[in-house]
Each structure stands twice: as structure tokens, then as C-alpha cells.
Design a protein around this motif. Structure first.
Motif, PDB file in Angstrom:
ATOM      1  N   VAL A   1      -1.825   4.960   5.387  1.00 24.68           N
ATOM      2  CA  VAL A   1      -1.619   3.527   5.530  1.00 24.68           C
ATOM      3  C   VAL A   1      -1.209   3.242   6.963  1.00 24.68           C
ATOM      4  O   VAL A   1      -0.185   3.741   7.437  1.00 24.68           O
ATOM      5  CB  VAL A   1      -0.528   3.012   4.560  1.00 24.68           C
ATOM      6  CG1 VAL A   1      -0.263   1.527   4.801  1.00 24.68           C
ATOM      7  CG2 VAL A   1      -0.923   3.275   3.116  1.00 24.68           C
TER       8      VAL A   1
ATOM      9  N   LEU B   1      -9.315  -1.136  -4.969  1.00 24.39           N
ATOM     10  CA  LEU B   1      -8.091  -0.544  -4.449  1.00 24.39           C
ATOM     11  C   LEU B   1      -7.407  -1.494  -3.462  1.00 24.39           C
ATOM     12  O   LEU B   1      -6.205  -1.745  -3.555  1.00 24.39           O
ATOM     13  CB  LEU B   1      -8.403   0.805  -3.788  1.00 24.39           C
ATOM     14  CG  LEU B   1      -7.197   1.558  -3.219  1.00 24.39           C
ATOM     15  CD1 LEU B   1      -7.297   3.036  -3.543  1.00 24.39           C
ATOM     16  CD2 LEU B   1      -7.108   1.374  -1.724  1.00 24.39           C
ATOM     17  N   ALA B   2      -8.178  -2.053  -2.532  1.00 23.55           N
ATOM     18  CA  ALA B   2      -7.610  -2.933  -1.505  1.00 23.55           C
ATOM     19  C   ALA B   2      -7.052  -4.222  -2.111  1.00 23.55           C
ATOM     20  O   ALA B   2      -6.021  -4.725  -1.655  1.00 23.55           O
ATOM     21  CB  ALA B   2      -8.662  -3.250  -0.447  1.00 23.55           C
TER      22      ALA B   2
ATOM     23  N   THR C   1      -3.672  -3.220  -3.482  1.00 23.57           N
ATOM     24  CA  THR C   1      -2.640  -2.843  -2.512  1.00 23.57           C
ATOM     25  C   THR C   1      -2.362  -3.904  -1.465  1.00 23.57           C
ATOM     26  O   THR C   1      -1.251  -3.990  -0.958  1.00 23.57           O
ATOM     27  CB  THR C   1      -3.011  -1.528  -1.790  1.00 23.57           C
ATOM     28  OG1 THR C   1      -4.255  -1.692  -1.121  1.00 23.57           O
ATOM     29  CG2 THR C   1      -3.082  -0.371  -2.774  1.00 23.57           C
TER      30      THR C   1
ATOM     31  N   VAL D   1      -9.113   6.341   2.898  1.00 26.64           N
ATOM     32  CA  VAL D   1      -9.339   6.462   1.462  1.00 26.64           C
ATOM     33  C   VAL D   1     -10.217   7.686   1.221  1.00 26.64           C
ATOM     34  O   VAL D   1     -11.190   7.910   1.941  1.00 26.64           O
ATOM     35  CB  VAL D   1     -10.040   5.197   0.917  1.00 26.64           C
ATOM     36  CG1 VAL D   1     -10.248   5.291  -0.584  1.00 26.64           C
ATOM     37  CG2 VAL D   1      -9.247   3.939   1.272  1.00 26.64           C
TER      38      VAL D   1
ATOM     39  N   VAL E   1       0.575   5.552  -0.207  1.00 26.76           N
ATOM     40  CA  VAL E   1      -0.260   6.750  -0.203  1.00 26.76           C
ATOM     41  C   VAL E   1      -0.210   7.383  -1.593  1.00 26.76           C
ATOM     42  O   VAL E   1       0.844   7.488  -2.209  1.00 26.76           O
ATOM     43  CB  VAL E   1       0.225   7.742   0.880  1.00 26.76           C
ATOM     44  CG1 VAL E   1      -0.452   9.091   0.728  1.00 26.76           C
ATOM     45  CG2 VAL E   1      -0.026   7.174   2.269  1.00 26.76           C
TER      46      VAL E   1
ATOM     47  N   SER F   1      -4.320   5.213  -6.599  1.00 23.10           N
ATOM     48  CA  SER F   1      -5.758   5.382  -6.835  1.00 23.10           C
ATOM     49  C   SER F   1      -6.263   4.393  -7.867  1.00 23.10           C
ATOM     50  O   SER F   1      -5.500   3.864  -8.681  1.00 23.10           O
ATOM     51  CB  SER F   1      -6.084   6.816  -7.264  1.00 23.10           C
ATOM     52  OG  SER F   1      -5.517   7.088  -8.521  1.00 23.10           O
TER      53      SER F   1
ATOM     54  N   PRO G   1       0.827  -1.211   0.000  1.00 30.40           N
ATOM     55  CA  PRO G   1       0.000   0.000   0.000  1.00 30.40           C
ATOM     56  C   PRO G   1       0.861   1.259   0.000  1.00 30.40           C
ATOM     57  O   PRO G   1       1.758   1.398   0.814  1.00 30.40           O
ATOM     58  CB  PRO G   1      -0.830  -0.116   1.271  1.00 30.40           C
ATOM     59  CG  PRO G   1      -0.310  -1.263   2.036  1.00 30.40           C
ATOM     60  CD  PRO G   1       0.651  -2.015   1.183  1.00 30.40           C
TER      61      PRO G   1
ATOM     62  N   THR H   1      -8.710   7.065  -3.620  1.00 33.26           N
ATOM     63  CA  THR H   1      -7.291   7.358  -3.472  1.00 33.26           C
ATOM     64  C   THR H   1      -6.869   7.055  -2.047  1.00 33.26           C
ATOM     65  O   THR H   1      -7.503   7.522  -1.095  1.00 33.26           O
ATOM     66  CB  THR H   1      -7.000   8.834  -3.820  1.00 33.26           C
ATOM     67  OG1 THR H   1      -7.457   9.092  -5.150  1.00 33.26           O
ATOM     68  CG2 THR H   1      -5.517   9.147  -3.715  1.00 33.26           C
ATOM     69  N   LEU H   2      -5.800   6.318  -1.898  1.00 34.73           N
ATOM     70  CA  LEU H   2      -5.269   5.962  -0.585  1.00 34.73           C
ATOM     71  C   LEU H   2      -4.588   7.187   0.013  1.00 34.73           C
ATOM     72  O   LEU H   2      -3.705   7.790  -0.606  1.00 34.73           O
ATOM     73  CB  LEU H   2      -4.266   4.819  -0.756  1.00 34.73           C
ATOM     74  CG  LEU H   2      -3.836   4.032   0.451  1.00 34.73           C
ATOM     75  CD1 LEU H   2      -5.032   3.433   1.180  1.00 34.73           C
ATOM     76  CD2 LEU H   2      -2.875   2.933   0.027  1.00 34.73           C
TER      77      LEU H   2
ATOM     78  N   ALA I   1     -13.319   0.971  -3.602  1.00 33.51           N
ATOM     79  CA  ALA I   1     -12.456   0.710  -2.443  1.00 33.51           C
ATOM     80  C   ALA I   1     -12.023  -0.750  -2.412  1.00 33.51           C
ATOM     81  O   ALA I   1     -10.873  -1.061  -2.090  1.00 33.51           O
ATOM     82  CB  ALA I   1     -13.183   1.069  -1.144  1.00 33.51           C
TER      83      ALA I   1
ATOM     84  N   ARG J   1      -6.600   1.606   6.471  1.00 34.04           N
ATOM     85  CA  ARG J   1      -6.217   2.529   5.423  1.00 34.04           C
ATOM     86  C   ARG J   1      -7.298   3.599   5.308  1.00 34.04           C
ATOM     87  O   ARG J   1      -8.486   3.278   5.361  1.00 34.04           O
ATOM     88  CB  ARG J   1      -6.114   1.839   4.051  1.00 34.04           C
ATOM     89  CG  ARG J   1      -4.857   0.992   3.859  1.00 34.04           C
ATOM     90  CD  ARG J   1      -5.067  -0.426   4.360  1.00 34.04           C
ATOM     91  NE  ARG J   1      -3.943  -1.308   4.095  1.00 34.04           N
ATOM     92  CZ  ARG J   1      -2.941  -1.535   4.945  1.00 34.04           C
ATOM     93  NH1 ARG J   1      -2.855  -0.892   6.089  1.00 34.04           N
ATOM     94  NH2 ARG J   1      -1.998  -2.391   4.644  1.00 34.04           N
TER      95      ARG J   1
END
Length: 127
Positions: free
Chosen positions: A81, A43-44, A47, A88, A5, A8, A3, A77-78, A40, A86
């Protein structure tokens, strides 16, 4: 991928007329929140290799209406972390909008897009 920062993920979706619940072909605010959950999850997976769980929203702003016939672009977008959590940020933008006054299938590309919904949330992944 670990992950990072700033990483996205973006999804696009056409809003079908079957999802309109209110006059003027308006769609309820929960529609954007459901899309935020989907992006989300994506995204997860990228990452952390896990779908994650959404622990909660810390803010939600409904800034403009979402209507049936819209094409939405939704980005996650992260922003932080932690060990298992996390943060978002989310944004839903209307890229295209139906233009029924010109005909039953007419639509316009919006330039610039309309920011319809913003939110921030925390997701949790297994330790």
C-alpha cells in the motif's frame, strides 16, 4: 475500510464455450487477465471506495490451460500500500473441468485445483 496488506477478494466464474478460440476448447490468456481486472476493481472498491485504474502488470505467468467448461476461482490480494498506488497479486485456479468423454454435460471437481495463471500488478487510486 482502509487498505490493508493481505486483504483479498475472490470471484468465481464459469467459462462459457463461446469463449473458446483454439483447438481443445482452449481459451486465450487474456480471459484470465480480464478476470484479474474485475477482481482488482472489487478489491479497490472495498479498500479505497474507488474502482481504481490498473497501471500495469509487472509479471504474468500462464501455468496451465484454461478451457471452456472450466469453473475458475480468481483471487486478488493486496501486497503493498502506497500513497496512491497498490500492488496486487493474482491467482486463477481451475476448480471444475468439463468431462465430455463421459457425456455432453459431465464435469469433475478438481482436487486439488489447477493453478492456471498468476500475475502481479499495480493499481492506482485517486489522491
Amino acid at each position: 475500510m482502509s487498505p490493508t496488506v493481505g486483504f483479498s477478494v475472490t470471484h468465481r466464474r464459469y467459462v462459457p464455450y463461446a469463449h473458446a478460440h483454439y483447438g481443445g476448447n482452449l481459451v486465450d490468456g487474456a480471459y484470465s487477465l480480464a478476470l484479474f481486472g474485475d477482481v482488482a476493481t472489487d478489491l479497490a472498491i472495498h479498500t479505497d471506495g474507488d474502482e481504481s485504474l490498473l497501471a500495469g502488470y509487472s509479471s504474468v505467468e500462464f501455468l496451465a490451460p484454461v478451457q471452456a467448461g472450466d469453473v475458475l476461482e480468481v483471487t486478488a490480494t493486496l501486497t503493498r500500500v502506497g500513497t496512491r498506488s497498490r500492488d496486487v497479486s493474482f491467482e486463477a485456479r481451475v476448480l471444475c473441468r468439463a468431462a465430455p468423454e463421459r457425456g455432453p454435460s459431465a464435469a469433475d471437481v478438481l482436487d486439488p485445483p489447477i493453478v492456471a495463471t498468476r500475475a502481479t500488478a499495480t493499481i492506482v487510486v485517486p489522491g
